[in-house]
Design a protein around this motif. Sequence first.
Motif, PDB file in Angstrom:
ATOM      1  N   LEU A 166       0.871  -1.250   0.038  1.00 47.77           N
ATOM      2  CA  LEU A 166       0.138   0.068   0.016  1.00 47.77           C
ATOM      3  C   LEU A 166       0.803   1.339   0.097  1.00 47.77           C
ATOM      4  CD1 LEU A 166      -2.707  -0.900   2.643  1.00 47.77           C
ATOM      5  CD2 LEU A 166      -2.614  -1.365   0.061  1.00 47.77           C
ATOM      6  N   ASP A 167       2.124   1.156   0.467  1.00 45.79           N
ATOM      7  CA  ASP A 167       2.877   2.207   0.515  1.00 45.79           C
ATOM      8  C   ASP A 167       4.440   1.685  -0.150  1.00 45.79           C
ATOM      9  OD1 ASP A 167       4.167   4.740   0.703  1.00 45.79           O
ATOM     10  OD2 ASP A 167       4.331   4.678   2.815  1.00 45.79           O
ATOM     11  N   PRO A 168       4.517   1.541  -1.187  1.00 47.00           N
ATOM     12  CA  PRO A 168       5.791   0.771  -1.687  1.00 47.00           C
ATOM     13  C   PRO A 168       7.085   1.548  -1.847  1.00 47.00           C
ATOM     14  CG  PRO A 168       4.386   1.317  -3.509  1.00 47.00           C
ATOM     15  CD  PRO A 168       3.682   1.341  -2.367  1.00 47.00           C
ATOM     16  N   TRP A 169       6.725   2.994  -1.822  1.00 50.70           N
ATOM     17  CA  TRP A 169       7.816   3.874  -2.072  1.00 50.70           C
ATOM     18  C   TRP A 169       7.991   4.610  -0.791  1.00 50.70           C
ATOM     19  CZ3 TRP A 169       8.359   1.203  -5.999  1.00 50.70           C
ATOM     20  CH2 TRP A 169       7.251   0.950  -6.786  1.00 50.70           C
ATOM     21  N   ALA A 170       7.792   4.042   0.386  1.00 55.89           N
ATOM     22  CA  ALA A 170       8.153   4.555   1.797  1.00 55.89           C
ATOM     23  C   ALA A 170       7.779   6.023   1.766  1.00 55.89           C
ATOM     24  CB  ALA A 170       9.447   4.040   2.102  1.00 55.89           C
ATOM     25  N   LEU A 171       6.618   6.495   1.545  1.00 54.13           N
ATOM     26  CA  LEU A 171       6.446   7.883   1.483  1.00 54.13           C
ATOM     27  C   LEU A 171       5.665   8.284   2.954  1.00 54.13           C
ATOM     28  CD1 LEU A 171       4.938   8.350  -2.036  1.00 54.13           C
ATOM     29  CD2 LEU A 171       7.151   9.181  -1.077  1.00 54.13           C
ATOM     30  N   SER A 172       5.315   7.425   3.677  1.00 48.39           N
ATOM     31  CA  SER A 172       5.139   7.512   4.827  1.00 48.39           C
ATOM     32  C   SER A 172       6.229   6.522   5.893  1.00 48.39           C
ATOM     33  CB  SER A 172       3.848   6.852   5.099  1.00 48.39           C
ATOM     34  OG  SER A 172       3.748   5.311   5.239  1.00 48.39           O
ATOM     35  N   THR A 173       5.960   6.888   7.179  1.00 52.91           N
ATOM     36  CA  THR A 173       6.904   6.257   8.207  1.00 52.91           C
ATOM     37  C   THR A 173       6.513   4.855   8.398  1.00 52.91           C
ATOM     38  OG1 THR A 173       5.465   7.120   9.955  1.00 52.91           O
ATOM     39  CG2 THR A 173       7.654   8.481   9.262  1.00 52.91           C
ATOM     40  N   SER A 174       5.378   4.251   8.087  1.00 51.72           N
ATOM     41  CA  SER A 174       4.961   2.983   8.193  1.00 51.72           C
ATOM     42  C   SER A 174       4.274   2.360   6.897  1.00 51.72           C
ATOM     43  CB  SER A 174       4.018   2.962   9.401  1.00 51.72           C
ATOM     44  OG  SER A 174       4.599   3.469  10.649  1.00 51.72           O
ATOM     45  N   PRO A 175       5.129   1.693   6.031  1.00 48.94           N
ATOM     46  CA  PRO A 175       4.593   1.177   4.869  1.00 48.94           C
ATOM     47  C   PRO A 175       3.945  -0.101   5.292  1.00 48.94           C
ATOM     48  CG  PRO A 175       6.986   1.700   4.676  1.00 48.94           C
ATOM     49  CD  PRO A 175       6.787   1.995   6.012  1.00 48.94           C
ATOM     50  N   ARG A 176       2.600  -0.236   4.551  1.00 52.77           N
ATOM     51  CA  ARG A 176       1.897  -1.480   4.829  1.00 52.77           C
ATOM     52  C   ARG A 176       1.962  -2.455   3.917  1.00 52.77           C
ATOM     53  NH1 ARG A 176      -2.667   2.547   4.991  1.00 52.77           N
ATOM     54  NH2 ARG A 176      -1.247   3.544   3.861  1.00 52.77           N
ATOM     55  N   VAL A 177       1.656  -3.727   4.130  1.00 52.54           N
ATOM     56  CA  VAL A 177       1.600  -4.732   2.987  1.00 52.54           C
ATOM     57  C   VAL A 177       0.452  -5.646   3.501  1.00 52.54           C
ATOM     58  CG1 VAL A 177       2.620  -6.820   2.281  1.00 52.54           C
ATOM     59  CG2 VAL A 177       3.969  -4.729   2.434  1.00 52.54           C
ATOM     60  N   ILE A 178      -0.549  -6.148   2.537  1.00 53.64           N
ATOM     61  CA  ILE A 178      -1.597  -7.013   2.723  1.00 53.64           C
ATOM     62  C   ILE A 178      -1.254  -8.393   1.984  1.00 53.64           C
ATOM     63  CG2 ILE A 178      -4.038  -7.562   2.667  1.00 53.64           C
ATOM     64  CD1 ILE A 178      -4.298  -4.665   3.021  1.00 53.64           C
ATOM     65  N   VAL A 179      -1.128  -9.337   2.408  1.00 54.30           N
ATOM     66  CA  VAL A 179      -0.817 -10.724   1.774  1.00 54.30           C
ATOM     67  C   VAL A 179      -2.216 -11.501   2.096  1.00 54.30           C
ATOM     68  CG1 VAL A 179       0.415 -12.978   1.920  1.00 54.30           C
ATOM     69  CG2 VAL A 179       1.457 -10.620   2.644  1.00 54.30           C
ATOM     70  N   ARG A 180      -2.836 -11.907   0.722  1.00 55.02           N
ATOM     71  CA  ARG A 180      -3.792 -12.692   0.665  1.00 55.02           C
ATOM     72  C   ARG A 180      -3.639 -13.839   0.083  1.00 55.02           C
ATOM     73  NH1 ARG A 180      -5.399  -7.373  -0.517  1.00 55.02           N
ATOM     74  NH2 ARG A 180      -7.193  -6.515   0.849  1.00 55.02           N
ATOM     75  N   ARG A 181      -3.978 -14.972   0.705  1.00 55.91           N
ATOM     76  CA  ARG A 181      -3.846 -16.494   0.176  1.00 55.91           C
ATOM     77  C   ARG A 181      -4.940 -17.329   0.229  1.00 55.91           C
ATOM     78  NH1 ARG A 181       1.188 -17.561   4.281  1.00 55.91           N
ATOM     79  NH2 ARG A 181      -0.397 -16.363   5.484  1.00 55.91           N
ATOM     80  N   VAL A 182      -5.090 -17.910  -0.761  1.00 53.42           N
ATOM     81  CA  VAL A 182      -6.535 -18.931  -0.904  1.00 53.42           C
ATOM     82  C   VAL A 182      -6.400 -19.819   0.405  1.00 53.42           C
ATOM     83  CG1 VAL A 182      -7.514 -20.870  -2.023  1.00 53.42           C
ATOM     84  CG2 VAL A 182      -6.170 -18.937  -3.524  1.00 53.42           C
ATOM     85  N   PRO A 192      -6.776 -12.457   5.243  1.00 51.39           N
ATOM     86  CA  PRO A 192      -5.495 -11.500   4.809  1.00 51.39           C
ATOM     87  C   PRO A 192      -4.747 -11.218   5.946  1.00 51.39           C
ATOM     88  CG  PRO A 192      -7.912 -10.721   4.257  1.00 51.39           C
ATOM     89  CD  PRO A 192      -8.018 -11.962   5.080  1.00 51.39           C
ATOM     90  N   GLN A 193      -3.505 -11.280   5.552  1.00 50.44           N
ATOM     91  CA  GLN A 193      -2.279 -10.888   6.656  1.00 50.44           C
ATOM     92  C   GLN A 193      -1.757  -9.415   6.184  1.00 50.44           C
ATOM     93  OE1 GLN A 193       0.997 -13.384   6.088  1.00 50.44           O
ATOM     94  NE2 GLN A 193       1.985 -12.764   8.143  1.00 50.44           N
ATOM     95  N   LYS A 194      -1.778  -8.946   7.505  1.00 46.93           N
ATOM     96  CA  LYS A 194      -1.347  -7.391   7.349  1.00 46.93           C
ATOM     97  C   LYS A 194      -0.070  -7.050   7.924  1.00 46.93           C
ATOM     98  CE  LYS A 194      -6.237  -5.696   7.067  1.00 46.93           C
ATOM     99  NZ  LYS A 194      -7.041  -4.718   7.609  1.00 46.93           N
ATOM    100  N   LEU A 195       0.907  -6.654   7.492  1.00 52.13           N
ATOM    101  CA  LEU A 195       2.351  -6.186   7.867  1.00 52.13           C
ATOM    102  C   LEU A 195       2.343  -4.930   7.789  1.00 52.13           C
ATOM    103  CD1 LEU A 195       3.978  -9.308   5.646  1.00 52.13           C
ATOM    104  CD2 LEU A 195       3.019  -9.479   8.153  1.00 52.13           C
ATOM    105  N   THR A 196       3.178  -4.343   8.705  1.00 48.89           N
ATOM    106  CA  THR A 196       3.516  -3.071   8.776  1.00 48.89           C
ATOM    107  C   THR A 196       5.171  -2.940   8.968  1.00 48.89           C
ATOM    108  OG1 THR A 196       1.629  -2.413   9.692  1.00 48.89           O
ATOM    109  CG2 THR A 196       3.256  -0.725   9.854  1.00 48.89           C
ATOM    110  N   PHE A 197       5.791  -2.226   8.576  1.00 45.79           N
ATOM    111  CA  PHE A 197       7.214  -1.964   8.503  1.00 45.79           C
ATOM    112  C   PHE A 197       7.599  -0.747   8.720  1.00 45.79           C
ATOM    113  CE2 PHE A 197       6.084  -5.395   5.558  1.00 45.79           C
ATOM    114  CZ  PHE A 197       6.965  -6.438   5.812  1.00 45.79           C
ATOM    115  N   PRO A 198       7.819  -0.363  10.152  1.00 48.00           N
ATOM    116  CA  PRO A 198       8.342   1.041  10.423  1.00 48.00           C
ATOM    117  C   PRO A 198       9.514   1.319   9.667  1.00 48.00           C
ATOM    118  CG  PRO A 198       8.016  -0.179  12.388  1.00 48.00           C
ATOM    119  CD  PRO A 198       7.809  -1.188  11.312  1.00 48.00           C
ATOM    120  N   ALA A 199       9.750   2.542   9.179  1.00 47.37           N
ATOM    121  CA  ALA A 199      10.698   2.949   7.920  1.00 47.37           C
ATOM    122  C   ALA A 199      10.879   4.373   8.231  1.00 47.37           C
ATOM    123  CB  ALA A 199      10.361   2.505   6.606  1.00 47.37           C
ATOM    124  N   PRO A 200      11.381   4.836   9.468  1.00 47.22           N
ATOM    125  CA  PRO A 200      11.601   6.237   9.653  1.00 47.22           C
ATOM    126  C   PRO A 200      12.848   6.515   8.524  1.00 47.22           C
ATOM    127  CG  PRO A 200      12.446   5.223  11.346  1.00 47.22           C
ATOM    128  CD  PRO A 200      11.585   4.185  10.558  1.00 47.22           C
TER     129      PRO A 200
END
Length: 551
Positions: A145-161, A165-173
């Motif tokens: 959802l924020d691949p270019w790290a324009l925020s301080t907390s890029p978010r990822v959603i993994v959906r598998r059959v 859904p698995q939601k991941l957050t990566f603090p990236a100051p």
Amino acid sequence: MAAIRDLVRDGEIGEVRHIDAGFAFFVPSAPNTATEVSADLVIEDAGGLDGRLFDPNLAGGGILDVGCYPMSMARAIAGAAAGVDFLDPVSLTGDGSLSDGGVDEWATAQLCFGNGVTASVRAGVRMVDNNTVQIVGSKGTIEMLDPWALSTSPRVIVRRVGHLPQKLTFPAPGAYALQVDAFAKSIHGSEPEQISNADSLGNSAALDRWRRAVGVCYPFERDNATIPTVSALSLRAPAPPDGVDHGGGTGRIEGLSKPLSRIVMGCDHQPDLPTASALFDHYVTLGGNVFDTAHFYLGGQAERRLGRWIANRGIRDDVVVIGKGAHTPDCNPDGLTRQLLESLERQGTDHLDVYLLHRDNEDIPADEFVDVLNQHADAGLVRIFGGSNWSIRRVDEANAWARANDKRGFSLLSNYFGLAEPNELPWPGCLDACDAESIRWLTERQLPLLAWSARSRNFFTRADPSDRTDAMLVRCFYGPENFERKQRAEKLARDYGVSPSAIAMGYVLHQPFPTFALYGPKTLEESRAGFRAAEVHLSTEQIAWLRGDRP
């Protein structure tokens, strides 16, 4: 990025099928205006349409400003799916919209990779995008959802059959500071761990392909541009430490006052003047001074680029230019004359050092070609001449006529010659000089041979019996005997610390008759590796061993 690559490598969404990635923003017409274009991206003081993003002289447009990110992402994910750091697209098509000044306001590209993964990438400076990445697999998706790290907390959603859904957050100051830190470390001499030099070069090349597909060409890239050397210093070839050429890197041809580097630069495929300038500059710094081109190459653009580069560098008197003409279907004295004059005009020169008939037409007596070539030599348009893809019988006929009539004869021959013996040659009307009769003839007459495709289309570096994707390479050179020669070349390459292609070129340079090896590198690395053939000293026994001669 590291986490996403791990998810892909581990097969969390099965086999990767497609990647969709975009990075764009909208610059308003009025300068000094803050505009919110997404929840996380605000462009402030962009300078309006008069700012640097819209200036073609400053490489404006979206592809180079932000397109580098989705392109790098697509190459990285396709690579992770293949278990490598990155893949370069095997095909790329693009479209977009250009400003009045010729920069891309928005652009899209469709990519296809060798492992079957496809990608759609977007970039723009006058377009609003969701600025996300979606990776589609056979068993699920990954959405950044924020691949270019324009925020301080890029978010990822993994959906598998079959899974929630698995939601991941990566603090990236300070995410972009990571790029600066990696670059700063590389100044000390080591490549960044995260992005290799090869990856960076590949991304730049892909962006250039994207720009060409959309139609973006900056003024300083055009074929009439004055492009300086990278250093902005005058171009100079290195002198041997003691003034003596120990590597056997130069030779002489009767009728030319200048010594010739025995490794010859082919000017037949450089896509633009910047690429040609970089490759030609580098070749000269290695010690090269001979350039081979032809009226036929790239519809005349190859000659124009070579001529422009020579004019930009001011080194016409320092280089040897080989031109070729009379190509089928204009292989006749009138066609020869017309093409020679056109070649001189394209290159902006009053003479060619060497002129070769690019093909032969046996319906025309050899003496007619000799007569018209003598006329051009007498007029100072060419210094010496010869034949390319001429049989030894026809060369004998031409030179017998010349001797009997007190005229200049053929000074050299340019046929295919290499360590890999051809099953057939790539193009109609081509001839080789690999057979025993031709070798004996060349040795007896000591006629110089300019061996085209001295690396055998890079057979000794690229060929693999299980890889048949290059149809021309397979058709011309695949066979048990050549693969045995490849194995022997690889062994010698390890002994000498060079590439197998350098050994193949060294084979050409160590014959019992004068030889010059023609190569056409596409990258500086290829150029450097091939030119090392001048350092390879092969004995008569090693030459026989490479061929696989029986005692």
